[in-house]
Design a protein around this motif. Structure first.
Motif, PDB file in Angstrom:
ATOM      1  N   VAL A   1       0.863  -1.170   0.000  1.00 21.43           N
ATOM      2  CA  VAL A   1       0.000   0.000   0.000  1.00 21.43           C
ATOM      3  C   VAL A   1       0.899   1.218   0.000  1.00 21.43           C
ATOM      4  CG1 VAL A   1      -1.786   1.258   1.246  1.00 21.43           C
ATOM      5  CG2 VAL A   1      -1.769  -1.241   1.279  1.00 21.43           C
ATOM      6  N   LYS A   2       0.782   2.033  -1.041  1.00 21.73           N
ATOM      7  CA  LYS A   2       1.591   3.251  -1.142  1.00 21.73           C
ATOM      8  C   LYS A   2       0.673   4.452  -1.172  1.00 21.73           C
ATOM      9  CE  LYS A   2       5.396   1.169  -3.622  1.00 21.73           C
ATOM     10  NZ  LYS A   2       6.290   1.244  -4.757  1.00 21.73           N
ATOM     11  N   ARG A   3       1.242   5.558  -0.879  1.00 23.28           N
ATOM     12  CA  ARG A   3       0.596   6.864  -1.001  1.00 23.28           C
ATOM     13  C   ARG A   3      -0.455   7.148   0.052  1.00 23.28           C
ATOM     14  NH1 ARG A   3       4.847   8.569  -2.994  1.00 23.28           N
ATOM     15  NH2 ARG A   3       5.330   7.908  -5.083  1.00 23.28           N
ATOM     16  N   VAL A   4      -0.520   6.374   1.131  1.00 23.09           N
ATOM     17  CA  VAL A   4      -1.314   6.823   2.267  1.00 23.09           C
ATOM     18  C   VAL A   4      -0.648   8.097   2.774  1.00 23.09           C
ATOM     19  CG1 VAL A   4      -2.057   6.271   4.607  1.00 23.09           C
ATOM     20  CG2 VAL A   4      -2.163   4.537   2.833  1.00 23.09           C
ATOM     21  N   ARG A   5       0.672   8.058   2.883  1.00 19.78           N
ATOM     22  CA  ARG A   5       1.527   9.232   3.031  1.00 19.78           C
ATOM     23  C   ARG A   5       2.509   9.128   1.879  1.00 19.78           C
ATOM     24  NH1 ARG A   5       4.359   9.544   8.717  1.00 19.78           N
ATOM     25  NH2 ARG A   5       5.831  10.729   7.490  1.00 19.78           N
ATOM     26  N   PRO A   6       2.810  10.223   1.191  1.00 16.14           N
ATOM     27  CA  PRO A   6       3.650  10.141  -0.008  1.00 16.14           C
ATOM     28  C   PRO A   6       5.015   9.492   0.206  1.00 16.14           C
ATOM     29  CG  PRO A   6       2.668  12.309   0.172  1.00 16.14           C
ATOM     30  CD  PRO A   6       2.335  11.571   1.432  1.00 16.14           C
ATOM     31  N   THR A   7       5.578   9.580   1.411  1.00 22.47           N
ATOM     32  CA  THR A   7       6.924   9.053   1.637  1.00 22.47           C
ATOM     33  C   THR A   7       6.924   7.698   2.339  1.00 22.47           C
ATOM     34  OG1 THR A   7       7.083  10.244   3.743  1.00 22.47           O
ATOM     35  CG2 THR A   7       7.903  11.383   1.776  1.00 22.47           C
ATOM     36  N   VAL A   8       5.756   7.078   2.485  1.00 23.04           N
ATOM     37  CA  VAL A   8       5.665   5.830   3.251  1.00 23.04           C
ATOM     38  C   VAL A   8       4.957   4.758   2.427  1.00 23.04           C
ATOM     39  CG1 VAL A   8       4.824   4.762   5.381  1.00 23.04           C
ATOM     40  CG2 VAL A   8       5.495   7.170   5.392  1.00 23.04           C
ATOM     41  N   SER A   9       5.495   3.529   2.467  1.00 28.07           N
ATOM     42  CA  SER A   9       4.778   2.398   1.882  1.00 28.07           C
ATOM     43  C   SER A   9       4.677   1.299   2.937  1.00 28.07           C
ATOM     44  CB  SER A   9       5.471   1.884   0.617  1.00 28.07           C
ATOM     45  OG  SER A   9       6.735   1.365   0.910  1.00 28.07           O
ATOM     46  N   TYR A  10       3.589   0.562   2.885  1.00 29.28           N
ATOM     47  CA  TYR A  10       3.307  -0.509   3.831  1.00 29.28           C
ATOM     48  C   TYR A  10       3.168  -1.814   3.058  1.00 29.28           C
ATOM     49  CZ  TYR A  10       1.972   3.442   6.779  1.00 29.28           C
ATOM     50  OH  TYR A  10       1.962   4.622   7.478  1.00 29.28           O
ATOM     51  N   GLU A  11       3.904  -2.822   3.465  1.00 27.06           N
ATOM     52  CA  GLU A  11       3.812  -4.144   2.869  1.00 27.06           C
ATOM     53  C   GLU A  11       3.099  -5.028   3.884  1.00 27.06           C
ATOM     54  OE1 GLU A  11       6.890  -7.473   1.083  1.00 27.06           O
ATOM     55  OE2 GLU A  11       7.564  -5.402   1.321  1.00 27.06           O
ATOM     56  N   LEU A  12       1.851  -5.386   3.591  1.00 25.19           N
ATOM     57  CA  LEU A  12       1.045  -6.160   4.536  1.00 25.19           C
ATOM     58  C   LEU A  12       1.542  -7.599   4.587  1.00 25.19           C
ATOM     59  CD1 LEU A  12      -2.442  -4.780   3.483  1.00 25.19           C
ATOM     60  CD2 LEU A  12      -0.915  -3.936   5.274  1.00 25.19           C
ATOM     61  N   LEU A  13       2.008  -8.012   5.746  1.00 25.17           N
ATOM     62  CA  LEU A  13       2.601  -9.339   5.909  1.00 25.17           C
ATOM     63  C   LEU A  13       1.630 -10.355   6.500  1.00 25.17           C
ATOM     64  CD1 LEU A  13       6.081  -8.193   7.267  1.00 25.17           C
ATOM     65  CD2 LEU A  13       5.439  -8.732   4.903  1.00 25.17           C
ATOM     66  N   SER A  14       0.476  -9.882   6.933  1.00 26.25           N
ATOM     67  CA  SER A  14      -0.532 -10.780   7.488  1.00 26.25           C
ATOM     68  C   SER A  14      -1.904 -10.178   7.232  1.00 26.25           C
ATOM     69  CB  SER A  14      -0.322 -10.962   8.997  1.00 26.25           C
ATOM     70  OG  SER A  14      -0.602  -9.744   9.670  1.00 26.25           O
ATOM     71  N   PRO A  15      -2.935 -10.999   7.237  1.00 27.03           N
ATOM     72  CA  PRO A  15      -4.273 -10.428   7.113  1.00 27.03           C
ATOM     73  C   PRO A  15      -4.612  -9.685   8.400  1.00 27.03           C
ATOM     74  CG  PRO A  15      -4.424 -12.766   7.557  1.00 27.03           C
ATOM     75  CD  PRO A  15      -2.962 -12.448   7.381  1.00 27.03           C
ATOM     76  N   SER A  16      -5.337  -8.583   8.270  1.00 25.73           N
ATOM     77  CA  SER A  16      -5.748  -7.888   9.486  1.00 25.73           C
ATOM     78  C   SER A  16      -7.256  -7.750   9.556  1.00 25.73           C
ATOM     79  CB  SER A  16      -5.094  -6.502   9.567  1.00 25.73           C
ATOM     80  OG  SER A  16      -5.526  -5.709   8.486  1.00 25.73           O
ATOM     81  N   ASN A  17      -7.951  -8.017   8.456  1.00 28.43           N
ATOM     82  CA  ASN A  17      -9.389  -7.879   8.460  1.00 28.43           C
ATOM     83  C   ASN A  17     -10.008  -8.903   9.405  1.00 28.43           C
ATOM     84  OD1 ASN A  17     -11.879  -6.910   7.688  1.00 28.43           O
ATOM     85  ND2 ASN A  17     -12.087  -8.456   6.102  1.00 28.43           N
ATOM     86  N   GLY A  18     -10.694  -8.401  10.405  1.00 26.58           N
ATOM     87  CA  GLY A  18     -11.304  -9.287  11.386  1.00 26.58           C
ATOM     88  C   GLY A  18     -10.305  -9.870  12.364  1.00 26.58           C
ATOM     89  N   LYS A  19      -9.065  -9.432  12.296  1.00 24.90           N
ATOM     90  CA  LYS A  19      -8.012  -9.938  13.185  1.00 24.90           C
ATOM     91  C   LYS A  19      -7.720  -8.902  14.262  1.00 24.90           C
ATOM     92  CE  LYS A  19      -7.560 -13.380  10.337  1.00 24.90           C
ATOM     93  NZ  LYS A  19      -8.409 -14.508  10.538  1.00 24.90           N
ATOM     94  N   GLN A  20      -7.106  -9.330  15.334  1.00 27.91           N
ATOM     95  CA  GLN A  20      -6.778  -8.428  16.434  1.00 27.91           C
ATOM     96  C   GLN A  20      -5.401  -7.792  16.265  1.00 27.91           C
ATOM     97  OE1 GLN A  20      -7.224 -10.654  20.039  1.00 27.91           O
ATOM     98  NE2 GLN A  20      -9.404 -10.929  19.757  1.00 27.91           N
ATOM     99  N   MET A  21      -4.662  -8.227  15.247  1.00 25.86           N
ATOM    100  CA  MET A  21      -3.302  -7.743  15.082  1.00 25.86           C
ATOM    101  C   MET A  21      -3.005  -7.558  13.595  1.00 25.86           C
ATOM    102  SD  MET A  21       0.204  -9.566  16.487  1.00 25.86           S
ATOM    103  CE  MET A  21      -0.518 -11.160  16.289  1.00 25.86           C
ATOM    104  N   SER A  22      -2.252  -6.487  13.283  1.00 28.01           N
ATOM    105  CA  SER A  22      -1.755  -6.248  11.930  1.00 28.01           C
ATOM    106  C   SER A  22      -0.240  -6.326  11.964  1.00 28.01           C
ATOM    107  CB  SER A  22      -2.162  -4.852  11.445  1.00 28.01           C
ATOM    108  OG  SER A  22      -3.549  -4.718  11.387  1.00 28.01           O
TER     109      SER A  22
END
Length: 184
Positions: A86-107
């Motif tokens: 996920v890019k461009r939430v903030r222009p200088t930051v990207s997030y690589e999702l390593l686990s599902p978080s939907n419906g989970k207690q942890m991301s």
């Protein structure tokens, strides 16, 4: 890669309807206009990070759930190179999702922060806890007026209800592994 505003809008609409909320009710809870909710849900605008935080709190879901599809498996494996970025939430930051978080207690995600300080970055806060470890580079984390500089091998833990933000004041990308829990 372009910001996935259409997919995010669909996900927000799904979550709102699943919870039995009208767009007017969600707008009131999040402190934004009903027309903003409508534009986001139709994929016409890219919501700011601040608006995404407000919507995640109002819908009582982790912010990363806006970027995922439903995951019902008890075990989930993310292979190298297959993580959703996920890019461009903030222009200088990207997030690589390593686990599902939907419906989970942890991301769980890998965060890359490019060099550069954006003084207009708002402080965010939400329920839950966060912890992270710097893999390379350095990151300045601001928590309620206190600044903490973390470099390779350093780690941090904090209560996410504390207003916080981060910057990379160095000359190279700061890369960290981060985990967030949710109080929802």
């Amino acid at each position: 890669m372009e910001f996935p505003k259409g997919e995010i809008g669909k996900r927000i609409r799904y979550l709102r309807r699943f919870q039995g909320l009208t767009s007017e009710e969600l707008a009131r809870l999040a402190g934004v206009s009903q027309s903003m909710i409508s534009q986001i849900e139709r994929g016409l605008v890219s919501p700011s990070l601040e608006t995404l935080w407000k919507l995640s709190h109002s819908l009582k879901v982790p912010i990363f759930s806006f970027f995922e599809t439903e995951e019902t498996n008890a075990v989930s494996i993310t292979r190298a190179g297959e993580a959703k970025v996920v890019k461009r939430v903030r222009p200088t930051v990207s997030y690589e999702l390593l686990s599902p978080s939907n419906g989970k207690q942890m991301s769980f995600f890998k965060m890359t922060v490019e060099p550069g300080q954006d003084l207009d970055t708002p402080f965010v806060f939400h329920g839950g806890e966060e912890c992270g470890m710097i893999l390379s580079g350095c990151l300045r984390v601001e928590l309620e007026g206190e600044c903490h500089t973390l470099c390779q091998g350093d780690s941090i833990y904090f209560d996410s209800s504390q207003p916080h933000r981060f910057f990379n004041e160095g000359d190279e990308d700061a890369v960290a592994i981060w985990t967030m829990t949710s109080s929802f």
